[in-house]
Design a protein around this motif. Structure first.
Motif, short mmCIF file in Angstrom:
data_model
loop_
_atom_site.label_atom_id
_atom_site.label_comp_id
_atom_site.label_asym_id
_atom_site.label_seq_id
_atom_site.Cartn_x
_atom_site.Cartn_y
_atom_site.Cartn_z
N PHE A 1 -8.83 5.16 -1.05
CA PHE A 1 -9.41 4.15 -1.43
C PHE A 1 -9.62 2.70 -2.27
CE2 PHE A 1 -11.74 8.48 0.68
CZ PHE A 1 -12.05 7.50 1.37
N TRP B 1 -10.56 -4.70 3.07
CA TRP B 1 -10.20 -5.01 3.24
C TRP B 1 -9.89 -3.22 4.77
CZ3 TRP B 1 -5.60 -1.12 5.07
CH2 TRP B 1 -4.80 -1.65 5.64
N TRP B 2 -9.49 -3.06 5.84
CA TRP B 2 -9.68 -1.78 6.59
C TRP B 2 -12.05 -1.12 6.30
CZ3 TRP B 2 -7.67 3.36 6.11
CH2 TRP B 2 -8.22 4.68 7.22
N LEU B 3 -11.65 -0.97 5.41
CA LEU B 3 -13.43 -0.29 5.17
C LEU B 3 -13.94 -0.94 5.27
CD1 LEU B 3 -12.93 3.75 4.04
CD2 LEU B 3 -12.99 2.34 6.69
N ARG B 4 -13.39 -2.10 4.44
CA ARG B 4 -14.09 -3.51 3.57
C ARG B 4 -15.84 -3.04 2.70
NH1 ARG B 4 -14.08 -8.60 6.17
NH2 ARG B 4 -16.12 -9.15 6.47
N GLN C 1 -9.07 -0.72 -0.76
CA GLN C 1 -10.29 -1.05 0.39
C GLN C 1 -11.59 -1.91 -0.13
OE1 GLN C 1 -10.13 2.23 3.76
NE2 GLN C 1 -8.85 3.58 3.09
N TYR C 2 -11.11 -2.65 -0.30
CA TYR C 2 -12.40 -3.18 -1.03
C TYR C 2 -12.19 -4.64 -0.10
CZ TYR C 2 -15.51 -6.56 -4.91
OH TYR C 2 -15.73 -6.80 -5.53
N VAL D 1 0.84 -1.57 0.06
CA VAL D 1 0.00 0.28 -0.04
C VAL D 1 1.06 0.57 0.27
CG1 VAL D 1 -1.52 1.32 1.13
CG2 VAL D 1 -1.97 -0.72 0.73
#
Length: 205
Positions: A35, A41-44, A38-39, A4
């Protein structure tokens, strides 16, 4: 996290090296850097009801902000091409989602295929397919694209209809998905060919 960080540095370098930096292009590139990963991961994002929009928006943000960094401007035809490019991943992703309903439901991924009844999901995919056709034809009618643009893109419109029939009439969802992947490549090649023709014969984009 290392990957990242490398991606963010590459996007920052692209902005630094760009011949133009309109604010919207810089902001769009920053949004892609933040963003884009973030698919799941994190914000999912793909789990929270925005999966389809994310698939399309990722394509939009790969095209339009970078066009702005190169040219310092935007125009109607560039916007149309960005929207069409983004719809490509969406229009094979929705077939994957239709095939993956049991698994997505089990892990709580809220895709349109999970949330809608079968006929509603089929209508949603048909609507997305129709939107692509409207962009391809309507852009020429509105004067954003050359008059011959729909003729060049006619194979995409015809094959998109075939994809829907294959998936939702014949029940061959995975074959429809495979066709969608190949169709996106065809669409990209035709868009590139259109742009090259405009540069060579039409005085530029």
């Amino acid at each position: 996290m290392g990957g990242v960080a490398v991606c963010v540095l590459c996007w920052a370098a692209a902005v630094a090296a760009a011949p133009a930096r309109p604010w919207w292009a810089v902001a769009g590139t920053a949004a892609l850097a933040v963003f884009g990963f973030q698919y799941t991961w994190w914000l999912r994002i793909s789990y929270n009801g925005f999966q389809e929009f994310f698939l399309a928006a990722l394509g939009w943000f790969f095209v339009l902000p970078l066009y702005g960094l190169l040219t310092g401007r935007s125009d109607g035809f560039a916007v149309v091409q960005a929207l069409v490019f983004g719809l490509g991943p969406l229009l094979f992703g929705v077939y994957s989602n239709t095939n993956d309903i049991p698994g997505d439901r089990a892990v709580g991924r809220r895709t349109a295929a999970v949330l809608l009844p079968p006929r509603g999901n089929a209508a949603f995919v048909a609507g997305c397919s129709a939107l692509e056709a409207v962009l391809l034809v309507g852009s020429a009618v509105a004067g954003f694209a050359p008059w011959w643009f729909p003729l060049v893109m006619a194979p995409v419109i015809a094959l998109r209809a075939r994809q829907w029939v294959l998936g939702f009439v014949r029940g061959e969802i995975l074959l429809a998905r495979r066709l969608g992947i190949r169709l996106h490549r065809v669409c990209c090649a035709l868009l590139i060919g259109t742009d090259l023709a405009l540069v060579v014969f039409g005085g530029g984009l």
